[in-house]
Write a protein that holds these residues in place. Sequence first.
Motif, PDB file in Angstrom:
ATOM      1  N   GLY A  67       3.600 -78.644 -30.000  1.00 20.36           N
ATOM      2  CA  GLY A  67       3.911 -77.813 -28.849  1.00 20.36           C
ATOM      3  C   GLY A  67       2.681 -77.241 -28.171  1.00 20.36           C
ATOM      4  N   PHE A  68       1.635 -76.972 -28.962  1.00 19.75           N
ATOM      5  CA  PHE A  68       0.420 -76.363 -28.426  1.00 19.75           C
ATOM      6  C   PHE A  68      -0.643 -77.393 -28.060  1.00 19.75           C
ATOM      7  CE2 PHE A  68       1.926 -72.583 -30.884  1.00 19.75           C
ATOM      8  CZ  PHE A  68       2.043 -71.721 -29.801  1.00 19.75           C
ATOM      9  N   LYS A  69      -0.288 -78.659 -28.074  1.00 15.90           N
ATOM     10  CA  LYS A  69      -1.302 -79.697 -27.839  1.00 15.90           C
ATOM     11  C   LYS A  69      -1.977 -79.513 -26.475  1.00 15.90           C
ATOM     12  CE  LYS A  69      -2.043 -84.683 -27.985  1.00 15.90           C
ATOM     13  NZ  LYS A  69      -2.899 -84.695 -26.796  1.00 15.90           N
ATOM     14  N   GLY A  70      -1.169 -79.252 -25.429  1.00 13.74           N
ATOM     15  CA  GLY A  70      -1.753 -79.067 -24.103  1.00 13.74           C
ATOM     16  C   GLY A  70      -2.672 -77.871 -24.034  1.00 13.74           C
ATOM     17  N   VAL A  71      -2.299 -76.781 -24.706  1.00 12.18           N
ATOM     18  CA  VAL A  71      -3.137 -75.576 -24.722  1.00 12.18           C
ATOM     19  C   VAL A  71      -4.442 -75.847 -25.460  1.00 12.18           C
ATOM     20  CG1 VAL A  71      -3.261 -73.184 -25.487  1.00 12.18           C
ATOM     21  CG2 VAL A  71      -1.118 -74.087 -24.592  1.00 12.18           C
ATOM     22  N   LEU A  72      -4.349 -76.552 -26.580  1.00 11.92           N
ATOM     23  CA  LEU A  72      -5.555 -76.865 -27.356  1.00 11.92           C
ATOM     24  C   LEU A  72      -6.503 -77.755 -26.564  1.00 11.92           C
ATOM     25  CD1 LEU A  72      -3.841 -77.470 -30.821  1.00 11.92           C
ATOM     26  CD2 LEU A  72      -5.346 -75.562 -30.230  1.00 11.92           C
ATOM     27  N   ASP A  73      -5.961 -78.726 -25.839  1.00  7.62           N
ATOM     28  CA  ASP A  73      -6.800 -79.595 -25.011  1.00  7.62           C
ATOM     29  C   ASP A  73      -7.478 -78.789 -23.904  1.00  7.62           C
ATOM     30  OD1 ASP A  73      -6.049 -81.733 -26.556  1.00  7.62           O
ATOM     31  OD2 ASP A  73      -4.492 -82.440 -25.167  1.00  7.62           O
ATOM     32  N   GLU A  74      -6.724 -77.861 -23.303  1.00  4.43           N
ATOM     33  CA  GLU A  74      -7.292 -77.025 -22.248  1.00  4.43           C
ATOM     34  C   GLU A  74      -8.391 -76.126 -22.799  1.00  4.43           C
ATOM     35  OE1 GLU A  74      -7.478 -75.726 -18.229  1.00  4.43           O
ATOM     36  OE2 GLU A  74      -6.424 -77.397 -19.187  1.00  4.43           O
ATOM     37  N   ALA A  75      -8.175 -75.606 -24.019  1.00  8.95           N
ATOM     38  CA  ALA A  75      -9.191 -74.755 -24.645  1.00  8.95           C
ATOM     39  C   ALA A  75     -10.470 -75.537 -24.908  1.00  8.95           C
ATOM     40  CB  ALA A  75      -8.650 -74.174 -25.939  1.00  8.95           C
ATOM     41  N   ASP A  76     -10.341 -76.791 -25.306  1.00 11.98           N
ATOM     42  CA  ASP A  76     -11.524 -77.630 -25.529  1.00 11.98           C
ATOM     43  C   ASP A  76     -12.289 -77.843 -24.229  1.00 11.98           C
ATOM     44  OD1 ASP A  76     -11.066 -77.882 -28.229  1.00 11.98           O
ATOM     45  OD2 ASP A  76      -9.964 -79.764 -28.049  1.00 11.98           O
ATOM     46  N   SER A  77     -11.547 -78.068 -23.145  1.00 10.17           N
ATOM     47  CA  SER A  77     -12.225 -78.303 -21.861  1.00 10.17           C
ATOM     48  C   SER A  77     -12.897 -77.039 -21.343  1.00 10.17           C
ATOM     49  CB  SER A  77     -11.217 -78.824 -20.825  1.00 10.17           C
ATOM     50  OG  SER A  77     -10.255 -77.832 -20.517  1.00 10.17           O
ATOM     51  N   LEU A  78     -12.334 -75.864 -21.687  1.00  9.12           N
ATOM     52  CA  LEU A  78     -12.919 -74.597 -21.265  1.00  9.12           C
ATOM     53  C   LEU A  78     -13.931 -74.060 -22.266  1.00  9.12           C
ATOM     54  CD1 LEU A  78      -9.676 -72.794 -19.976  1.00  9.12           C
ATOM     55  CD2 LEU A  78     -11.481 -73.811 -18.587  1.00  9.12           C
ATOM     56  N   ASN A  79     -14.044 -74.726 -23.405  1.00  2.00           N
ATOM     57  CA  ASN A  79     -14.975 -74.311 -24.466  1.00  2.00           C
ATOM     58  C   ASN A  79     -14.643 -72.908 -24.979  1.00  2.00           C
ATOM     59  OD1 ASN A  79     -17.103 -74.689 -26.246  1.00  2.00           O
ATOM     60  ND2 ASN A  79     -18.611 -73.795 -24.839  1.00  2.00           N
ATOM     61  N   ILE A  80     -13.345 -72.682 -25.248  1.00  2.00           N
ATOM     62  CA  ILE A  80     -12.889 -71.412 -25.799  1.00  2.00           C
ATOM     63  C   ILE A  80     -12.321 -71.661 -27.192  1.00  2.00           C
ATOM     64  CG2 ILE A  80     -11.333 -69.444 -25.530  1.00  2.00           C
ATOM     65  CD1 ILE A  80     -11.185 -69.998 -22.597  1.00  2.00           C
ATOM     66  N   PRO A  81     -12.837 -70.981 -28.218  1.00  2.00           N
ATOM     67  CA  PRO A  81     -12.225 -71.120 -29.547  1.00  2.00           C
ATOM     68  C   PRO A  81     -10.879 -70.388 -29.582  1.00  2.00           C
ATOM     69  CG  PRO A  81     -13.971 -69.476 -29.610  1.00  2.00           C
ATOM     70  CD  PRO A  81     -13.988 -70.072 -28.223  1.00  2.00           C
ATOM     71  N   ILE A  82      -9.808 -71.098 -29.899  1.00  2.00           N
ATOM     72  CA  ILE A  82      -8.500 -70.448 -29.921  1.00  2.00           C
ATOM     73  C   ILE A  82      -7.768 -70.757 -31.229  1.00  2.00           C
ATOM     74  CG2 ILE A  82      -8.287 -70.689 -27.416  1.00  2.00           C
ATOM     75  CD1 ILE A  82      -5.969 -72.664 -27.974  1.00  2.00           C
ATOM     76  N   ASP A  83      -6.869 -69.851 -31.562  1.00  2.00           N
ATOM     77  CA  ASP A  83      -5.901 -70.067 -32.635  1.00  2.00           C
ATOM     78  C   ASP A  83      -4.516 -70.085 -31.993  1.00  2.00           C
ATOM     79  OD1 ASP A  83      -7.698 -70.095 -34.803  1.00  2.00           O
ATOM     80  OD2 ASP A  83      -7.805 -67.897 -34.755  1.00  2.00           O
ATOM     81  N   THR A  84      -3.609 -70.822 -32.604  1.00  2.00           N
ATOM     82  CA  THR A  84      -2.231 -70.826 -32.117  1.00  2.00           C
ATOM     83  C   THR A  84      -1.323 -70.253 -33.196  1.00  2.00           C
ATOM     84  OG1 THR A  84      -1.875 -73.083 -32.923  1.00  2.00           O
ATOM     85  CG2 THR A  84      -2.596 -72.811 -30.629  1.00  2.00           C
ATOM     86  N   GLU A  85      -0.313 -69.547 -32.758  1.00  2.00           N
ATOM     87  CA  GLU A  85       0.618 -68.932 -33.698  1.00  2.00           C
ATOM     88  C   GLU A  85       2.033 -69.104 -33.171  1.00  2.00           C
ATOM     89  OE1 GLU A  85       1.127 -64.728 -36.159  1.00  2.00           O
ATOM     90  OE2 GLU A  85      -0.400 -64.941 -34.605  1.00  2.00           O
ATOM     91  N   TYR A  86       2.898 -69.649 -34.019  1.00  2.00           N
ATOM     92  CA  TYR A  86       4.288 -69.876 -33.646  1.00  2.00           C
ATOM     93  C   TYR A  86       5.178 -69.062 -34.570  1.00  2.00           C
ATOM     94  CZ  TYR A  86       8.820 -72.184 -33.276  1.00  2.00           C
ATOM     95  OH  TYR A  86      10.151 -72.434 -33.121  1.00  2.00           O
ATOM     96  N   LYS A  87       6.091 -68.293 -33.986  1.00  2.00           N
ATOM     97  CA  LYS A  87       6.976 -67.450 -34.778  1.00  2.00           C
ATOM     98  C   LYS A  87       8.405 -67.570 -34.275  1.00  2.00           C
ATOM     99  CE  LYS A  87       3.689 -63.782 -36.054  1.00  2.00           C
ATOM    100  NZ  LYS A  87       3.450 -62.317 -36.038  1.00  2.00           N
ATOM    101  N   VAL A  88       9.330 -67.176 -35.140  1.00  2.00           N
ATOM    102  CA  VAL A  88      10.739 -67.064 -34.770  1.00  2.00           C
ATOM    103  C   VAL A  88      11.160 -65.632 -35.046  1.00  2.00           C
ATOM    104  CG1 VAL A  88      13.077 -67.843 -35.243  1.00  2.00           C
ATOM    105  CG2 VAL A  88      11.181 -69.469 -35.322  1.00  2.00           C
ATOM    106  N   ALA A  89      11.752 -64.979 -34.060  1.00  3.57           N
ATOM    107  CA  ALA A  89      12.146 -63.576 -34.239  1.00  3.57           C
ATOM    108  C   ALA A  89      13.291 -63.248 -33.301  1.00  3.57           C
ATOM    109  CB  ALA A  89      10.963 -62.644 -33.965  1.00  3.57           C
ATOM    110  N   ASP A  90      14.070 -62.248 -33.681  1.00  2.94           N
ATOM    111  CA  ASP A  90      15.151 -61.782 -32.819  1.00  2.94           C
ATOM    112  C   ASP A  90      14.614 -60.868 -31.725  1.00  2.94           C
ATOM    113  OD1 ASP A  90      17.443 -63.019 -33.939  1.00  2.94           O
ATOM    114  OD2 ASP A  90      17.332 -61.679 -35.638  1.00  2.94           O
TER     115      ASP A  90
END
Length: 787
Positions: A539-562
Amino acid sequence: MKKTHFRTWALYTSMLFFFFLFSYFLIEKGELLESVSFFQTHSKPATDSFSEFKISILHSIAEPAAMLLLQIISILVVSRIFGYLFGKIGQPTVIGEILAGIVLGPSFFGYFYPDAFHFLFAPDSLGNLYILSQIGLILFMFTIGMDLNMGELKEKMGVTYVISHASIVIPYFFGMVLAYFVYQEFAAGQTTFLAFALFIGISMSITAFPVLARIVQEKGLTKTHLGVLSIASAAINDVTAWCVLAAAIAIAKTGSFLSSLYTIGFSVTYVLVMLLVVRPFLKKIGEIYSNSEVLNKGIIAFLLLILIVSSYLTEIIGIHALFGAFLAGVIMPPAMNFRKLIIEKVEDVSVTLLLPLFFVFTGLRTEIGLLNTPYLWTVCVIFILVAVSGKFVGGAFTARILGESWKDSLSIGILMNTRGLMELIVLNIGYEMGIFPPSIFVMLVIMALVTTFMTTPLLSLINKIFPDKDIINEYIIQQREGIFKALISVGNPENGKILLNVAKTVLDGAKNSLAVTVLHITPGTYTNPIYGEQFALEGFKGVLDEADSLNIPIDTEYKVADNIEHEIVKSANYNNSDFLLVGAGISLSGIPFFKESSTFARIKWLNKLINKVWKNQVYFYPGSLIKDKTRYFIENSNCSVGVFVNRGFTKITSTIVLLQLESDVFLLRYARRLLKNNPEVIINILDTNKLLSSSETMKHALDELRNQYPDAVRLIKQTKISSGFLAKYSFMLISYQTWEILSTSDKKELENIPSTLIINKKNSRFRKRFQDKDISDISIDPMSEII
């Protein structure tokens, strides 16, 4: 055009006229054909029309179909209310819905309103409700089987295998010992000791994998060692427990272990056929139909047929239909997309509509009034203590012996005590087979509720006793190393690419380095989203690719909550974020932005809005933007919050900074950062309140900015915002306080705005704590770029 329109309606009117005319004459003629004997046999006493209508309504209400629908309506309404309330206090919604079933049963509703209870849940009307509840359970167990990633379980054998089986064997033995002491008094005249001991044992050893996985996700433990260990242990526990339950049912039905060998033999053969023959065939189907475009109704019908056939075969073999449903889910194609699509189709019906019926059916069997003496309540407490201690010894102490920390060991012991819905399924099977007498059934239902309810508060207590990190020291290190932590919350991971661009442009340069976490939270249900880690990666593949092009170190976090808003704020505060960036949701509700006094005026305004939208003219109403959830972020976060309004955003070039209040001076720091990171940006300063002539602080900050970037900073001479003035810029910076003032005014200054970042500045709670302390070893300048 008008001629065609008139002809159309004329034809329609004529058709209706002649239809009613000929129908009238036909009925008049037909009544002459009625025989005299018909009137003699079907004559009714003379009554007024309203009385006839009333009799008809009462007769319709008593119809089985109408009664079933009324029961479902009542159950869903009460279940939703209780689930919502328990979700608000941090408990799994399933606990509230189980309790709703008990409240609708004879213990409460039947006790206080007996007439209404016997009308709504008349004994002869419960058959249809029971059948629907069983269908819901079959569908639910099917999704539980699909939730299990058997490939991952094979990889995590070892410590998890030992912990899982210890948390079954030890509580199972404790349960059998307890059965020995209570059998003669409660069940000797109803069932054999073997059957009673086996079912008491399985009721002590069960763990609700879906509820446990959900709690782990809500606590943010999914990627931690504890989360991985507990989920894997619970999954293995689930598979083993259902196999043990199938054997226990076979033994209980045949009366002896030797007699049950035939049933067990057929069951083993059936399982092998499903795993070795049917599963490879389904795997090929999954490779072909792996997305929603090709997954047609024929394939869904075929998979449901496999589910029903599997449930039917295990029912006639003698190990219950639910085991067949569970096994059908396990053998489904392992492809993540395929399983996710199937679960989404099945789960909406099973979890939302049919499972609450099962909870109420359990509640109808749970007569708490049967525990009418202190002695019986003492026995109930003993059942709870044995259940809790068995799981603690089996889970916590085993984990500690195998080298886990005290915190993780105790947490595993607490999590493995989560019984929830899975326990109710076992108890109802035992009740229907005549193994559990009503009083024991009530005690075990209470035990299931208590052990599930205690999980969340006990985990919070463990975290307080064994804090996993010193948040203050982490903040000190964060300041010393100059790390600016930004949390970007997105409803759709794809939208994160735009917010990531905004973060890079506006926030980069606040300190030595920018660290971004992209958070995506989806509203959850009872079941654990399968392959959560793989889903996050894809799901975060597009965001990770964009972060690489912008040279920003990022972490992704996926949660489920009410409670999504609460979870976002909790993540921002817990991780010491310096900035929370969210996208704005647009709604017609919220802050009133036109102060209309009459209903007619409101209707005219609504018509104007519809006309604007219909003509594809984007007419923006700012009062609808800052909704309650956005205000919740601003009021409860310990860091600054930015709300991004996407108005066809492409890139930031010509930027307007709107200054209305003296406190808006911090926006000039953002302007400096924009210019530092983007040489092509032009900053236009609009002073709507003549602050530059009245505020030395504002004048000094602007002079510094203009001296540093003389060609890129322009001061707009006008002080009023004319219609359409803002639309010519590509980006706008505005403070939350100024936005609140302008969006609620009558002048409509913000109707046509460009893409906008609304910022609420807030100092970290730790900065406030350090203001009166000696922290000379940390370079924290009160006027620094910490926002």
